[in-house]
Design a protein around this motif. Structure first.
Motif, PDB file in Angstrom:
ATOM      1  N   ASN A   1       4.406   1.249   9.069  1.00 16.75           N
ATOM      2  CA  ASN A   1       3.379   2.243   8.763  1.00 16.75           C
ATOM      3  C   ASN A   1       3.908   3.626   9.128  1.00 16.75           C
ATOM      4  O   ASN A   1       4.997   3.751   9.697  1.00 16.75           O
ATOM      5  CB  ASN A   1       2.078   1.948   9.520  1.00 16.75           C
TER       6      ASN A   1
ATOM      7  N   GLU B   1       1.057   4.923   1.789  1.00 12.55           N
ATOM      8  CA  GLU B   1       0.535   5.690   2.925  1.00 12.55           C
ATOM      9  C   GLU B   1       0.989   7.137   2.813  1.00 12.55           C
ATOM     10  O   GLU B   1       2.100   7.421   2.361  1.00 12.55           O
ATOM     11  CB  GLU B   1       1.038   5.111   4.253  1.00 12.55           C
TER      12      GLU B   1
ATOM     13  N   ARG C   1       0.833  -1.201   0.000  1.00  9.33           N
ATOM     14  CA  ARG C   1       0.000   0.000   0.000  1.00  9.33           C
ATOM     15  C   ARG C   1       0.875   1.262   0.000  1.00  9.33           C
ATOM     16  O   ARG C   1       2.055   1.219   0.361  1.00  9.33           O
ATOM     17  CB  ARG C   1      -0.897   0.022   1.240  1.00  9.33           C
TER      18      ARG C   1
ATOM     19  N   LYS D   1       0.869  10.994   5.149  1.00 13.59           N
ATOM     20  CA  LYS D   1       0.582  11.579   6.453  1.00 13.59           C
ATOM     21  C   LYS D   1       1.103  13.008   6.495  1.00 13.59           C
ATOM     22  O   LYS D   1       2.191  13.307   5.977  1.00 13.59           O
ATOM     23  CB  LYS D   1       1.231  10.762   7.582  1.00 13.59           C
TER      24      LYS D   1
END
Length: 264
Positions: free
Chosen positions: A156, A117, A115, A119
């Protein structure tokens, strides 16, 4: 003065060298005398700088910055600007809009195995200072980070990790988000101190992976074993100013020349 509580993990903690920091009453006295401003050190407001959370972390940061300041004063080639002087010269509009003056906006993204990610968050350094070359007037801002985590990698971007720290500072420098704090003509570099060479190699490997083996001139690394040892009180180390700081994929960096050259 505020006496930091004994560290009960060590043998005979009541008979070890004592560590003190400036207490609230001491700050009030200095503030009334006009020796410090109205701001409390915004870097010390971070929870991880408080003794009940991570004393070794705080000692590593304070000893690193103090060592560099003392060495800069000794050699006289550079002017050292401490966090409060950086704060004093900070852009007024930044002070007016920021609850934590040294917080910098970071917008990051990273593709993990399965995936992508993204932020956005505010990155607050463990410590800051500026070095200005007295001859050329070149100025470099430095963020100081102490890395004591057992794991350097990440799965993550939600949790704290060195990968997240690297991506954050890379985002900040690309967007020039450091300039309201350090000045329009001041570049930014990151000094990372840790307890072992093994830890440095782990972090350098993460940078190489995140940059497709291009490396980064932004991050500089030194290991300081004595600061992580319960057997010795920390002492100033002028080689933090005169010695080599390792980088991933780039030649070592020297603070006393503000370059990759060991001699002026």
């Amino acid at each position: 003065m505020h006496r930091i509580s004994p560290n009960w993990r060590y043998i005979n903690p009541l008979y070890r060298d004592e560590l003190y920091d400036l207490g609230e009453k001491g700050e009030d006295i200095l503030r009334q005398a006009g020796l410090i401003g109205e701001y409390q050190n915004p870097l010390q407001q971070k929870a991880r700088m408080r003794e009940m959370v991570n004393l070794p972390h705080a000692v590593m940061i304070s000893t690193t910055t103090a060592s560099i300041e003392l060495a800069a004063q000794k050699f006289g080639t550079h002017r050292f600007f401490s966090w409060d002087e950086v704060l004093e010269h900070m852009q007024p509009e930044h002070l007016d809009t920021s609850e934590v003056p040294f917080a910098m906006q970071a917008d990051i993204g990273y593709r993990f195995d399965d995936r992508l990610e993204r932020k956005s968050y505010k990155l607050i350094p463990d410590g800051v200072f500026v070095l200005k070359d007295q001859a050329s007037s070149e100025a470099v801002g430095f963020a100081v980070e102490a890395e004591n985590r057992k794991q350097s990698g990440a799965s993550n971007l939600m949790h704290t990790s060195f990968l997240k720290t690297f991506l954050g500072y890379r985002s900040i420098t690309r967007a020039n988000a450091h300039r309201p704090i350090f000045g329009e003509k001041t570049s930014l570099m990151v000094l990372v101190v840790t307890r072992s060479q093994r830890k440095i190699e782990e972090m350098k490997k993460i940078i190489m992976q995140a940059t497709d083996n291009k490396g980064s001139a932004l991050f500089c690394f030194r290991h300081i074993p004595v600061l992580g040892s319960p057997e010795a009180a920390p002492k100033p180390d002028q080689t933090l100013f005169t010695g080599a700081w390792e980088r991933a994929g780039h030649p070592p960096f020297y603070l006393h020349t503000l370059s990759d050259k060991p001699h002026r």
